[in-house]
Design a protein around this motif. Structure first.
Motif, PDB file in Angstrom:
ATOM      1  N   LEU A 103       0.832  -1.205   0.000  1.00 41.93           N
ATOM      2  CA  LEU A 103       0.000   0.000   0.000  1.00 41.93           C
ATOM      3  C   LEU A 103       0.867   1.255   0.000  1.00 41.93           C
ATOM      4  CD1 LEU A 103      -2.754  -1.015   2.589  1.00 41.93           C
ATOM      5  CD2 LEU A 103      -2.841  -1.160   0.098  1.00 41.93           C
ATOM      6  N   ALA A 104       1.945   1.229   0.782  1.00 46.22           N
ATOM      7  CA  ALA A 104       2.861   2.366   0.781  1.00 46.22           C
ATOM      8  C   ALA A 104       3.508   2.542  -0.589  1.00 46.22           C
ATOM      9  CB  ALA A 104       3.925   2.173   1.855  1.00 46.22           C
ATOM     10  N   THR A 105       3.853   1.433  -1.239  1.00 46.59           N
ATOM     11  CA  THR A 105       4.454   1.507  -2.570  1.00 46.59           C
ATOM     12  C   THR A 105       3.479   2.096  -3.575  1.00 46.59           C
ATOM     13  OG1 THR A 105       5.827  -0.418  -2.074  1.00 46.59           O
ATOM     14  CG2 THR A 105       5.555   0.164  -4.392  1.00 46.59           C
ATOM     15  N   ILE A 106       2.226   1.643  -3.533  1.00 43.04           N
ATOM     16  CA  ILE A 106       1.219   2.168  -4.460  1.00 43.04           C
ATOM     17  C   ILE A 106       0.978   3.648  -4.207  1.00 43.04           C
ATOM     18  CG2 ILE A 106      -1.217   2.037  -5.094  1.00 43.04           C
ATOM     19  CD1 ILE A 106      -1.061  -0.978  -4.618  1.00 43.04           C
ATOM     20  N   GLY A 107       0.863   4.017  -2.939  1.00 45.47           N
ATOM     21  CA  GLY A 107       0.618   5.419  -2.623  1.00 45.47           C
ATOM     22  C   GLY A 107       1.744   6.338  -3.056  1.00 45.47           C
ATOM     23  N   ALA A 108       2.979   5.827  -3.048  1.00 47.90           N
ATOM     24  CA  ALA A 108       4.127   6.663  -3.400  1.00 47.90           C
ATOM     25  C   ALA A 108       4.371   6.726  -4.903  1.00 47.90           C
ATOM     26  CB  ALA A 108       5.379   6.143  -2.696  1.00 47.90           C
ATOM     27  N   THR A 109       4.056   5.653  -5.625  1.00 46.73           N
ATOM     28  CA  THR A 109       4.425   5.584  -7.040  1.00 46.73           C
ATOM     29  C   THR A 109       3.264   5.829  -8.001  1.00 46.73           C
ATOM     30  OG1 THR A 109       4.073   3.177  -7.070  1.00 46.73           O
ATOM     31  CG2 THR A 109       6.290   3.973  -6.543  1.00 46.73           C
ATOM     32  N   ALA A 110       2.023   5.599  -7.591  1.00 47.88           N
ATOM     33  CA  ALA A 110       0.888   5.722  -8.523  1.00 47.88           C
ATOM     34  C   ALA A 110       0.778   7.115  -9.147  1.00 47.88           C
ATOM     35  CB  ALA A 110      -0.412   5.340  -7.809  1.00 47.88           C
ATOM     36  N   PRO A 111       0.945   8.219  -8.383  1.00 51.81           N
ATOM     37  CA  PRO A 111       0.861   9.526  -9.053  1.00 51.81           C
ATOM     38  C   PRO A 111       1.915   9.720 -10.130  1.00 51.81           C
ATOM     39  CG  PRO A 111       0.685   9.770  -6.668  1.00 51.81           C
ATOM     40  CD  PRO A 111       1.106   8.366  -6.925  1.00 51.81           C
ATOM     41  N   PHE A 112       3.121   9.201  -9.909  1.00 53.59           N
ATOM     42  CA  PHE A 112       4.178   9.366 -10.903  1.00 53.59           C
ATOM     43  C   PHE A 112       3.921   8.485 -12.126  1.00 53.59           C
ATOM     44  CE2 PHE A 112       6.104  10.434  -6.816  1.00 53.59           C
ATOM     45  CZ  PHE A 112       6.571  11.706  -7.100  1.00 53.59           C
ATOM     46  N   VAL A 113       3.359   7.307 -11.918  1.00 53.27           N
ATOM     47  CA  VAL A 113       3.000   6.464 -13.057  1.00 53.27           C
ATOM     48  C   VAL A 113       1.914   7.149 -13.890  1.00 53.27           C
ATOM     49  CG1 VAL A 113       2.034   4.238 -13.741  1.00 53.27           C
ATOM     50  CG2 VAL A 113       3.674   4.353 -11.871  1.00 53.27           C
ATOM     51  N   GLY A 114       0.910   7.710 -13.221  1.00 49.03           N
ATOM     52  CA  GLY A 114      -0.120   8.453 -13.945  1.00 49.03           C
ATOM     53  C   GLY A 114       0.444   9.659 -14.671  1.00 49.03           C
ATOM     54  N   LEU A 115       1.401  10.345 -14.043  1.00 47.12           N
ATOM     55  CA  LEU A 115       2.042  11.487 -14.697  1.00 47.12           C
ATOM     56  C   LEU A 115       2.813  11.045 -15.943  1.00 47.12           C
ATOM     57  CD1 LEU A 115       2.711  14.495 -14.648  1.00 47.12           C
ATOM     58  CD2 LEU A 115       4.663  13.962 -13.173  1.00 47.12           C
ATOM     59  N   PHE A 116       3.449   9.885 -15.883  1.00 42.68           N
ATOM     60  CA  PHE A 116       4.134   9.368 -17.061  1.00 42.68           C
ATOM     61  C   PHE A 116       3.152   9.153 -18.207  1.00 42.68           C
ATOM     62  CE2 PHE A 116       5.085   5.453 -19.448  1.00 42.68           C
ATOM     63  CZ  PHE A 116       6.192   5.885 -20.156  1.00 42.68           C
ATOM     64  N   GLY A 117       1.980   8.557 -17.903  1.00 43.28           N
ATOM     65  CA  GLY A 117       0.968   8.370 -18.938  1.00 43.28           C
ATOM     66  C   GLY A 117       0.491   9.694 -19.512  1.00 43.28           C
ATOM     67  N   THR A 118       0.367  10.724 -18.647  1.00 41.84           N
ATOM     68  CA  THR A 118      -0.052  12.038 -19.124  1.00 41.84           C
ATOM     69  C   THR A 118       0.984  12.648 -20.051  1.00 41.84           C
ATOM     70  OG1 THR A 118      -1.391  12.433 -17.156  1.00 41.84           O
ATOM     71  CG2 THR A 118      -0.678  14.362 -18.390  1.00 41.84           C
ATOM     72  N   VAL A 119       2.243  12.590 -19.652  1.00 42.12           N
ATOM     73  CA  VAL A 119       3.305  13.144 -20.490  1.00 42.12           C
ATOM     74  C   VAL A 119       3.351  12.440 -21.836  1.00 42.12           C
ATOM     75  CG1 VAL A 119       5.802  13.427 -20.687  1.00 42.12           C
ATOM     76  CG2 VAL A 119       4.665  13.939 -18.526  1.00 42.12           C
ATOM     77  N   TRP A 120       3.231  11.128 -21.813  1.00 47.57           N
ATOM     78  CA  TRP A 120       3.264  10.367 -23.068  1.00 47.57           C
ATOM     79  C   TRP A 120       2.081  10.738 -23.961  1.00 47.57           C
ATOM     80  CZ3 TRP A 120       7.045   6.952 -24.687  1.00 47.57           C
ATOM     81  CH2 TRP A 120       6.757   6.222 -25.843  1.00 47.57           C
ATOM     82  N   GLY A 121       0.887  10.857 -23.381  1.00 45.37           N
ATOM     83  CA  GLY A 121      -0.296  11.204 -24.165  1.00 45.37           C
ATOM     84  C   GLY A 121      -0.213  12.594 -24.755  1.00 45.37           C
TER      85      GLY A 121
END
Length: 269
Positions: free
Chosen positions: A166-184
Motif C-alpha cells: 500500500l505504501a508503494t502504491i501510494g508513493a508511485t501511482a501519481p508518478f506512473v499516472g504522470l508518465f501516462g499524461t506526459v506520453w499522451g
C-alpha cells in the motif's frame, strides 16, 4: 449586343435576390477552419471508457496498471480488516483471561492447541518453564522476557505482511499516472504536427486521454495512503494488546516466584 444584354440580366437578378441569400452564399465560401478538418479528426467519444479505447498503447498500459493497483489496494484493505478484527478479538479474550489470575498451566490449558498470537506467547512461556525444570528465578524471568519479545515481533511481522504494498502504491501511482499524461500529451503534439492544424478538435481528445491517466493515478494513490495509515494505527493497537499479554505473563511468573509456587506440574514431581 449579346454581352451587354447578359450583363444587364445579371444586374437585374442580383437586385431581385434577397440580401440573406447573398450573405449565405458568401458564408459558404468563407467557412471557418473547423469545417475543413476531416471527420477522423473531429472530437471522439470523450467518456472515460471511450478515452481508454482511443488511447495510445502505452497510455492504455498505464491505465490498466493503475486500475490493477487500485484493485490490490481494496483487496488488501478487506483481507487485513478481517484478519485484524479476528486477531484483536482473540487477543482481548486472552488478555482478560490472564488478568483473572491463575497459573501458567491453566492458561496453557485454555489455549487448547490454538495458534493465535497470545496463545503463542503463553505456549512459549510454558516451553521455557519446561526447559528450566520449573525453576523460577531472575534468570528464568529474563529468558521468558526474551522469548516474549521475539514472539511479539514475529506476530507483528505476520499481521503486517502485505501492507507494505500500500505504501508503494501510494508513493508511485501519481508518478506512473504522470508518465501516462506526459506520453499522451507528446502524442497529441505529434498529431498536431502531422495534421498541420492547431484546431482544438485535433488537440482535445489526446489531452483528455492523457489527463485521464493522471486522474487514475490519484484514484489509486489516495485510498492506498489513507488505508495504509489506518492499518498502521490498528496494527499498533494490536501490538499494544500483545504487550499487555506479555506483561500479564511476567506478572504471573513474578507471583509464582514470590510465593514459590510451581508453575508447571513437572516442577511438582
Amino acid at each position: 449586343m449579346k454581352a451587354s444584354e447578359k450583363k444587364a440580366q445579371r444586374r437585374i437578378w442580383l437586385r431581385l435576390l434577397p440580401r440573406g441569400l447573398i450573405l449565405a452564399a458568401l458564408a459558404i465560401h468563407s467557412q471557418p477552419a473547423f469545417a475543413q478538418v476531416p471527420d477522423s479528426l473531429l472530437p471522439r467519444n470523450l467518456s472515460p471508457w471511450g478515452m481508454f479505447l482511443n488511447a495510445d498503447i502505452v497510455v492504455k498500459a498505464v491505465m490498466i496498471g493503475l486500475a490493477f493497483a487500485s484493485l490490490v489496494t481494496w483487496t488488501v484493505w478487506l483481507a487485513k480488516t478481517i484478519e485484524l478484527r479476528v486477531g484483536r478479538g482473540r487477543a482481548l479474550r486472552r488478555v482478560r483471561m490472564l488478568e483473572q489470575g491463575g497459573s501458567l498451566t491453566e492458561a496453557a490449558h485454555e489455549c487448547n492447541g490454538d495458534r493465535d498470537a497470545v496463545a503463542q506467547l503463553i505456549l512459549s512461556t510454558e516451553r521455557e518453564a519446561e526447559l528450566s525444570d520449573g525453576i523460577v528465578d531472575d534468570g528464568f524471568k529474563e529468558r521468558v522476557a526474551l522469548r516474549l519479545e521475539r514472539v511479539e515481533a514475529a506476530m507483528t511481522r505476520e499481521i503486517s505482511r502485505g501492507i507494505g504494498i500500500l505504501a508503494t502504491i501510494g508513493a508511485t501511482a501519481p508518478f506512473v499516472g504522470l508518465f501516462g499524461t506526459v506520453w499522451g500529451i507528446m502524442n497529441s503534439f505529434i498529431g498536431i504536427s502531422e495534421s498541420h492544424t492547431t484546431n482544438l478538435a485535433v488537440v482535445a481528445p489526446g489531452i483528455a486521454e492523457a489527463l485521464l491517466a493522471t486522474a487514475l493515478g490519484l484514484v489509486a494513490a489516495i485510498p492506498a495512503v489513507v488505508i495504509y495509515n489506518h492499518l498502521a494505527r490498528v496494527i499498533a493497537g494490536y501490538r499494544a494488546l500483545l504487550s499487555d499479554a506479555s506483561a500479564q505473563l511476567l506478572l504471573m511468573i513474578s507471583r509464582g516466584q514470590r510465593s514459590r509456587d510451581v508453575v508447571l506440574p513437572r516442577a511438582a514431581e
